[in-house]
Structures are given as C-alpha cells and as structure tokens.
Design an enzyme around this catalytic site. Structure first.
Site, mmCIF file in Angstrom:
data_model
loop_
_atom_site.group_PDB
_atom_site.id
_atom_site.type_symbol
_atom_site.label_atom_id
_atom_site.label_comp_id
_atom_site.label_asym_id
_atom_site.label_seq_id
_atom_site.Cartn_x
_atom_site.Cartn_y
_atom_site.Cartn_z
ATOM 1 N N ASP A 155 0.829 -1.208 0.000
ATOM 2 C CA ASP A 155 0.000 0.000 0.000
ATOM 3 C C ASP A 155 0.867 1.264 0.000
ATOM 4 O O ASP A 155 2.086 1.213 0.249
ATOM 5 C CB ASP A 155 -0.906 -0.042 1.237
ATOM 6 C CG ASP A 155 -2.231 0.664 1.043
ATOM 7 O OD1 ASP A 155 -2.335 1.490 0.115
ATOM 8 O OD2 ASP A 155 -3.156 0.408 1.838
ATOM 9 N N ASP A 196 -10.588 1.772 -3.757
ATOM 10 C CA ASP A 196 -11.180 1.370 -2.479
ATOM 11 C C ASP A 196 -12.694 1.350 -2.566
ATOM 12 O O ASP A 196 -13.364 0.972 -1.603
ATOM 13 C CB ASP A 196 -10.753 2.347 -1.372
ATOM 14 C CG ASP A 196 -9.413 1.957 -0.769
ATOM 15 O OD1 ASP A 196 -8.952 0.831 -1.048
ATOM 16 O OD2 ASP A 196 -8.835 2.771 -0.025
#
Ligand code: DGJ
Length: 729
Positions: A458, A527
């Site tokens: 990430d 997301d």
C-alpha cells in the site's frame, strides 16, 4: 550489417518508419501498417516528408526529428533540456550510430545514438515495436567521461515525442480522486500544449494514465486513435502539443516522460539518466483496438501471471483494525467454505497499529494482539488449503513509531521542518541505504517466516516536500531516487521469493502504471467497491490493463465508501470481471448470502480461463446510463457479457445493442446466467429472446449478435445481467 537510410519497424498491424536523416533521424510515419515498403515507396515517403518553407520562419523546411530541439527550428517542448551552470542550454544532437534488428517476438528494434557536443552528453534512443504493435520508446542520457567542462549537467527534463496527424483532433485522458479513479475527460485538441503534470511522487488517483488523441468522436469500437502511457511510478508528465506551423509535415506531437524537479538529475562524468519507457500504441479500431494492443503486450511478458488467479478474501472491510484470532479464524472458515483460495490479512497486525495514527515502520507482529505471532492464523489458513497474504505499507512511517523515534533522519522532509502529515503519516527515504535494508530485511523475514504467498503493498499519501538531507546538510529532491529505490526493493524481494505475488495498492488505485506492474502482479483498482462506481472504474482501468491484473472485490450490500445499497447480483456480476475477491465480513452473512457467494465463486472458477485470457470488448451504447462489456475468447468460440444499468434513462428501450467481438459468420447459442440472481427490470415483459434464453440455450447467429445487435431488457437502475455465448457445434 547494412543499415538502410529508411528503417521500417512492422508488427501487429502497425508501421513505424524512421528516416536515418542527419543530423537527427525523423519519424516519417507512425500508424497503420504500410506493407513492406518498396524502394519507390521509401523515396516517396522521404519526398513527401518535406513541408513548405513558411513565411517569417526558418529558411529551410522544418522537420520533426526523434529528438526535437531548437536546433531544428522546433519551438515546442524539446526532447531534452538542461544546462551546465547556466551554459550549454541549446543542445545540438547529432546521429553517430544506429542499430536495427528483428526481435524474437516478431517485432523489431531500432537504437539510435546521438552525440550532443554542446552539453557533452551522449543520448541513446531505443524504439522497440513489439508483436502487439505497441512501440516502447526509452532513452539514456550519459554525461561523457571526457567532458570538456567542469561541473554537473543539470538535466531539466526528457520528453519522448511522436508525431500526430491533423485528423487527430480530440484528446482523451483521465483524472479522479480517492474512490473515483480513472475518470475519463475529453476535449478538442487546440493550439498550444495540453500538459498533465503529476507531482505526487506517484501517478495518483488523478493519474492521466493514458493520453489518447484520436479522430474526433472516436468510441470503443470505432475511430483512429493514438495513445501513450508513461511506465513510471514517480512524478511524470504527459502532453499533446500543436503549434500553428505543425511539426514538420505532421500536425502535433504526443508524448511524455518523467517530471524532474530542478537539480534532481545532475550528471557527473560517466553518469547516466534513464528515462521511463513510454508505450505508444495506434489503432483504427477505436479504444478497444488500443486496449487490445496493451493487453496483448502485457500478456506476452514472461512474468505475466499465467495460472488461475485465486479467489481472494481481503480482511479490511470485514474487521478493519479489530484483529482477533478467533474472529479471523471464523472468517477464514467461512471463506474456505464458499471457495475462497487466498486470504489477505490487511492493515492492523504490526506493533502499535490499533488505528491509522501509529505503527507504520514497526514491521514486527504486535505481540499484544497476536501473542503467538501470526502462526495460528497462517497455519489455519494454509490448513484450509488457502494461500496467505499480508498487507504492508513499506514506504511509510508514522511519527508515532519506534522507527521514527530511532531514525528521524530517515524521513523525507524539509530541513525547515516536516510539513503536514497525510493520514497521519510521512514517507521513509528509501534511497537511504540503511532504511532500504531495514525494510527489505523486515518484509523478507516476515515473508519467509510465515510462508507469505502474497503482499498487498500500500501507499497512502502523496509525496510533498520530498527532499532528503545530503552530506553537506542541503535538501535535495528525492522522488526520482525514491522511485528507483522502490523498484530495487521490489526486485530484491522477487529475487528472494520468486513465487511471491505482490499487489500495487495506493489508497485504492493511486499507483497503477506499467513501471510498478513490471515488478508486481496486480493492482487494486479502487477502495470503492460500490458497483455503480466500480463498473466505470473497471471499464477505464481496462483501457490499459487486462482483467487478470485488476483486483475486483465484492463488498457489503451497503458500500462502506458511498453508503449506497445495492443488490447482491449487481455486486457479484460487477466483481466477476477482474481478479475477483471479497471484501466483506462473511461471518455476518446469512446462509442464503453465503450460498449465493458460493455460486458466484463457482462461476468465477468456471469463467476465469475465459476472462483472464480473452479479448476485452466494450460497446458504444450511446447512453451513459448503460454499460455493455464482455470478454470474448481469442478463437471467438465463447464469450461472457455484462449488460448493466447504472441509472435510469429517458429512453424506454435500449434498441438493438451489438455484442462486439464475435464472428459475424459464426453460429452461436446464448443463455442468460442467473447463478447469482435475476436482475430486476422496469418493463412488463423482457424482449422475447431474453425470455427464451433465461438459463436456456437459444440459437442466434453471429451476424445478429454482433452486427444487427439484440434488444436489451430495460433493467432497473443498479442492475446487471450476465450473457453467456458459445459457438454452436
Ligand atoms: C488503503 C487501501 O486501499 C485499503 O484497501 C486498505 O488496505 C487500507 N489502506 C488499510 O489501511
């Protein structure tokens, strides 16, 4: 080897013709295949590459070379800029060497060396046209060891530019934000530059992604288009530029490169700057034709994931930071029952990470949360026959961490003081060898200890004031070095763990580019698991990437990022067209929901060979509220399409919609798959063929499916329908 004065690279229906003119070669043509050029054709191309000499203009015909500078009368963005302490600002490149050879894949390569005596640099420009028809262009700029002048050559920027014809009058590129990545934007090509600069230290949620210029009105299935992608994960720029005088006999230029901060690249004797690869593609079959080329290119890579892409469960939206062995074990049990093949433990497992304010950098399993380490969970997951994945954010650091307390000097930031945090975090200077080694050791150790199959990598903030303190105490720009160090880190991990898969995630889809994908195995598109948003995000992410490289997960009925509530079938059908997964708490699902998820998992297993190897097709429905996309087997004997409606439309009927990509001369049978539920519709009865094909094979010829098209049901908003097509035997 005899090198002709005009070199033709031919592959995949594309021709690139370069005249090895002096002082600098020129692209005579980039676009449709011209066939093998005869001597006469070569002579004609050369003759017609001479434009008029304009009034109030240089007294010689202007040409656009492969390395345009002011030396050739080019007033647009130069191929390279730089200076030697304020001197040598007007480069004079000059061809010194050429190499041309066929490539093993059927493509061809042309490498041209230019000497610039003004700035004392040598430039090697590579054109590689692969079998897919994508042209990869890169360059290396080296300051000579014999440099006559003292000092370092301050490189301002390098742009790779290719010509566009006048008919390419419309631009498409992308923008976006967290949870709405790769939103397309179109505009007419006007005079001047359309420049997109990225200063986030990564491509960002608003990444230009792919800059396309095309004949106005181009669509998914029609129109001539030219596109470029910059394969780089740091700062970058894309541009289309049109000057009134044109670009030689061409009208404009398309290109890009890395965006360099002042002083970022200062070449000492013998030092080299390498540009990122810019991938250029042309198609006369619209945006699908362009996507096809990129997908073919990516799938031909030896490192492209070849095996079945495991159905994944990611724990983030299921438990967030609430890590608890019993809870996660129960989640793993449910996952295995419905057919999940990989479980990924997301953020929250390392020391001090009880929320997003602390812990980044301390890559040790938190003993308070995991008293026996991750072993009980990992063993359980592996025991259930699933792979185990682990989340990291290796380039980031919270001030609230032991690492930050012990090594504040490893944090990127101004000596005037750190600027604002973002998601409470700062960036670790990976170009610092000690920091780099620490991260490698930590990730490597955990991957080895827990037999980790997969990393979710990430990156949750932009790089602002990304400078590091050099030996003299001065702040230096860091993004280029950071990007190179990141690549080196990924390469080192892959070398140590060749079977390890890595996902590139950046607060969703903030780092989606072919530079990172040369070392990772998929991207997290967004997301946002809300299928209304996701349909569009996936459709446009697919402009560059084939479905097997794009993570697509099913979230809860009420999307965590938009609070929109959607039906199971719409969410499940949407998530099928990628590397599928689940992002939900299965322990809270009803038996019916679990049963539906199990049916969907079976559907994914049934169709992934097709979805992950076939051609992606998208229809031009003429109505933004409806989307038809699909994947067609390369031999056109099978296909799976998704017809979906995002919102209502004024029109009550879709009319005939073409199912693209099939063999118009073939005979097919069609059925609507309702394994994950029936879509609801805003109509008294469906079109006759739909009623007949509901879970039943119905014969329909390719000409009707792909040429005349078939009427689609008027689905209610936020609904989708799956259409399976097979060649009749
Ligand atoms: C952002 C990612 O995109 C999410 O999927 C999740 O991994 C969080 N970070 C965790 O902090």
């Amino acid at each position: 080897m005899h090198v002709p004065k005009i070199v033709q690279l031919r592959a995949g229906g594309t021709s690139v013709v370069v005249e090895l003119a002096e002082p600098v070669p020129r692209v005579l043509h980039w676009g449709t295949d011209l066939g093998e050029l005869s001597d006469d054709a070569r002579a004609a191309l050369k003759l017609t590459a001479e434009p008029a000499v304009l009034n109030n203009s240089p007294d010689v015909p202007r040409h656009l070379s492969i390395w345009p500078t002011e030396a050739e009368g080019w007033s647009g963005t130069p191929a390279h800029e730089g200076h030697l302490d304020g001197t040598a600002t007007a480069p004079r490149p000059c061809l010194t060497d050429t190499r041309h050879r066929p490539l093993p894949d059927g493509g061809a390569e042309l490498v041209m060396t230019l000497a610039d005596d003004v700035s004392d640099v040598d430039i090697v420009v590579g054109y590689r046209l692969g079998a897919s028809g994508v042209l990869a262009v890169d360059a290396a700029v080296t300051r000579r060891t014999t440099a006559r002048s003292e000092g370092r050559y301050q490189l301002g920027g390098v742009s790779t530019l290719l010509p566009l014809p006048r008919r390419a009058g419309e631009i498409l590129d992308f923008t976006g934000k967290w949870c709405r990545e790769r939103a397309p934007q179109r505009r007419p090509l006007a005079f001047g530059g359309h420049v997109r600069e990225v200063r986030r230290g990564k491509p960002g949620h608003d990444s230009p992604y792919l800059m396309v210029a095309g004949v106005p009105g181009f669509g998914f299935r029609y129109g001539e288009v030219w596109g470029v992608h910059v394969a780089w994960s740091g700062n970058q720029r894309y541009l289309v530029e049109q000057l009134p005088e044109g670009a030689g006999v061409h009208a404009a230029v398309l290109g890009g490169g890395e965006l360099l901060k002042p002083g970022e690249i200062a070449l000492g004797p013998g030092e080299t700057y390498r540009t990122p690869i810019c991938h250029f593609a042309w198609s006369d079959a619209g945006l699908d034709g362009l996507a096809d080329r990129f997908h073919d290119m990516l799938r031909a890579r030896p490192e492209h994931p070849a095996g079945p892409r495991p159905l994944t469960l990611n724990t983030w939206e299921a438990v967030y930071f609430d890590h608890d062995l019993d809870r996660l074990t129960a989640l793993a049990d449910r996952a295995a029952e419905i057919g999940v093949e990989r479980l990924v433990l997301d953020d929250g497992w390392f020391r001090g990470r009880r929320d997003d304010t602390a812990g980044l950098g301390d890559w040790f399993v938190d003993e308070n949360v995991w008293p026996q380490g991750l072993t009980p969970l990992v063993d359980h997951v592996h025991g259930l026959g699933m792979q185990f994945g682990l989340w990291f954010e290796p380039e980031m650091i919270n001030l609230e961490s032991r690492l930050a307390r012990e090594h504040p000097d490893w944090i990127l930031g101004s000596s005037a003081g750190l600027g604002p945090s973002a998601r409470h975090q700062y960036v670790l200077n990976l170009a610092n060898e000690q920091a780099w080694s620490y991260i490698l050791e930590r990730v490597d150790a955990l991957v080895g200890r827990y037999a980790v199959d997969y990393l979710k990598w990430d990156h949750n903030r932009d790089l602002h004031e990304a400078v590091f303190r050099d030996a003299t105490g001065a702040d230096r720009p860091a993004v280029h070095a950071q990007t190179v160090a990141l690549y080196r880190l990924l390469d080192a991990l892959k070398e140590r763990h060749p079977a390890l898969e890595i996902e590139s995630c950046a607060g969703g889809g903030g780092r989606v580019d072919l530079g990172i994908l040369a070392r990772t195995d998929r991207v997290w598109a967004s997301d946002c698991n809300d299928p209304v948003e996701r349909q569009t995000i996936q459709r446009w992410t697919g402009q560059l990437l084939p479905p097997e490289l794009v993570g697509a997960h099913v979230g809860a009925a009420e999307a965590h990022t938009t609070r929109r509530v959607t039906t199971d079938s719409f969410r499940l059908i949407t998530a099928l067209f990628g590397h599928a997964g689940i992002e939900a708490d299965l322990t809270r699902c009803s038996p019916e929901e679990l049963e539906r998820l199990a049916s969907w998992a079976a559907l994914y297993r049934e169709f992934r060979p097709l979805l992950h190897h076939g051609r992606v097709v998208r229809a031009d429905t003429g109505d933004d509220a409806t989307i038809l996309h699909g994947v067609v087997a390369r031999d056109r004997t099978s296909a799976l399409y998704c017809w979906s409606r995002l919102a209502t439309s004024p029109e009550a009927q879709s009319g005939r919609v073409r199912l693209p990509g099939l063999d118009a001369a073939g005979d097919y049978r069609v059925r609507i798959r309702t394994d994950v539920g029936h879509p609801s519709a805003h109509q008294a009865a469906p079109p006759a063929w739909v009623a007949q094909a509901m879970d039943e094979w119905t014969a329909l010829p390719g000409a009707v499916l792909s040429r005349t098209g078939v009427p689609m049901p008027t689905l209610n908003p936020e609904q989708a329908m799956l259409i399976e097509v097979r060649a009749s035997v």
